[in-house]
Write an enzyme that holds these catalytic residues in place. Structure first.
Site, PDB file in Angstrom:
ATOM      1  CB  CYS A   7      -1.462   4.033  -2.800  1.00  7.42           C
ATOM      2  SG  CYS A   7      -1.440   2.428  -3.298  1.00  7.42           S
ATOM      3  NE  ARG A  13       1.339   3.888   0.233  1.00  9.41           N
ATOM      4  CZ  ARG A  13       2.104   4.560  -0.625  1.00  9.41           C
ATOM      5  NH1 ARG A  13       2.295   5.770   0.391  1.00  9.41           N
ATOM      6  NH2 ARG A  13       2.485   4.627  -1.536  1.00  9.41           N
ATOM      7  CG  ASP A 123       5.709   2.677  -0.151  1.00 14.24           C
ATOM      8  OD1 ASP A 123       5.208   1.681   0.351  1.00 14.24           O
ATOM      9  OD2 ASP A 123       6.294   2.715  -1.242  1.00 14.24           O
TER      10      ASP A 123
HETATM   11  P1  4NP Z   1       1.471   0.921  -2.355  1.00 16.14           P
HETATM   12  O1  4NP Z   1       2.918   0.541  -2.147  1.00 16.14           O
HETATM   13  O2  4NP Z   1       1.667   2.330  -3.082  1.00 16.14           O
HETATM   14  O3  4NP Z   1       0.804   1.321  -0.964  1.00 16.14           O
HETATM   15  O4  4NP Z   1       0.786   0.026  -3.094  1.00 16.14           O
HETATM   16  C1  4NP Z   1       3.947  -0.002  -2.807  1.00 16.14           C
HETATM   17  C2  4NP Z   1       3.816  -0.806  -3.562  1.00 16.14           C
HETATM   18  C3  4NP Z   1       4.764  -1.655  -4.500  1.00 16.14           C
HETATM   19  C4  4NP Z   1       5.765  -0.520  -4.874  1.00 16.14           C
HETATM   20  C5  4NP Z   1       5.875   0.468  -4.054  1.00 16.14           C
HETATM   21  C6  4NP Z   1       4.777   0.948  -3.238  1.00 16.14           C
HETATM   22  N1  4NP Z   1       6.696  -0.897  -5.881  1.00 16.14           N
HETATM   23  O5  4NP Z   1       7.455  -0.061  -5.981  1.00 16.14           O
HETATM   24  O6  4NP Z   1       6.633  -1.824  -6.454  1.00 16.14           O
END
Ligand code: 4NP
Length: 152
Positions: A7, A13, A123
């Site tokens: 991800c 995720r 997300d």
């Molecule tokens: P992930 O979610 O890609 O599912 O781990 C996110 C976690 C942090 C951020 C974006 C998506 N961020 O912008 O910090």
């Protein structure tokens, strides 16, 4: 079989996808290696988001020991299947591919559940608990199909 879940941050995720996929292999009596990574580096070394840890625990899966790490080129050599959570992740991964063999390893994870639709695991970072519940259910259904496909 070596499976990598990818991800953006590797804190919401893909840690869930890793934990769920490991459970599915165990449940189906299969051996394999599962890991996860992020295409962005903001959260390197961090444990999964507390909300991901909580939803995993609710369904009997412990993901507390995971630590975020970036996706790297060598992952193409080290993994057989690479699953992207959304289109941005997919393109970030494909950009690092150096051969058709590399590209063939990469799939949108929900294409196992909704073939050819290129649907995204949303997300959940800015969502409440319901967002994480929804993500868990999507990944649970897709990982079940991935495990079954590997059994054949
Ligand atoms: P992930 O979610 O890609 O599912 O781990 C996110 C976690 C942090 C951020 C974006 C998506 N961020 O912008 O910090």
């Amino acid at each position: 079989m070596k499976i990598l879940m990818v991800c953006l941050g590797n804190i919401c995720r893909s840690p869930l996808a890793e934990g769920i996929m490991k459970e599915k292999l165990k449940k189906h009596g299969m051996k394999g290696y599962v890991d996860s990574a992020g295409t962005a580096s903001y959260h390197i070394g961090e444990a999964p988001d507390r909300r991901s840890q909580e939803i995993a625990r609710k369904y009997g899966i412990d993901i507390t020991d995971q630590r975020a790490r970036p996706f790297k080129k060598s992952d193409f050599e080290n993994f057989d299947l690479i699953f992207a959570m959304d289109r941005q992740n997919y393109h970030n991964i494909i950009r690092l591919a150096e051969s058709e063999k590399d590209r063939e390893k990469v799939e949108m994870v929900l294409n196992r559940l909704y073939p050819g639709k290129n649907l995204e695991v949303p997300d959940p970072y800015y969502d409440g608990k319901e967002g994480f519940e929804h993500v868990f259910k999507l990944l649970d259904a897709s990982c079940e199909l991935i495990a079954k496909s590997l059994k054949k």
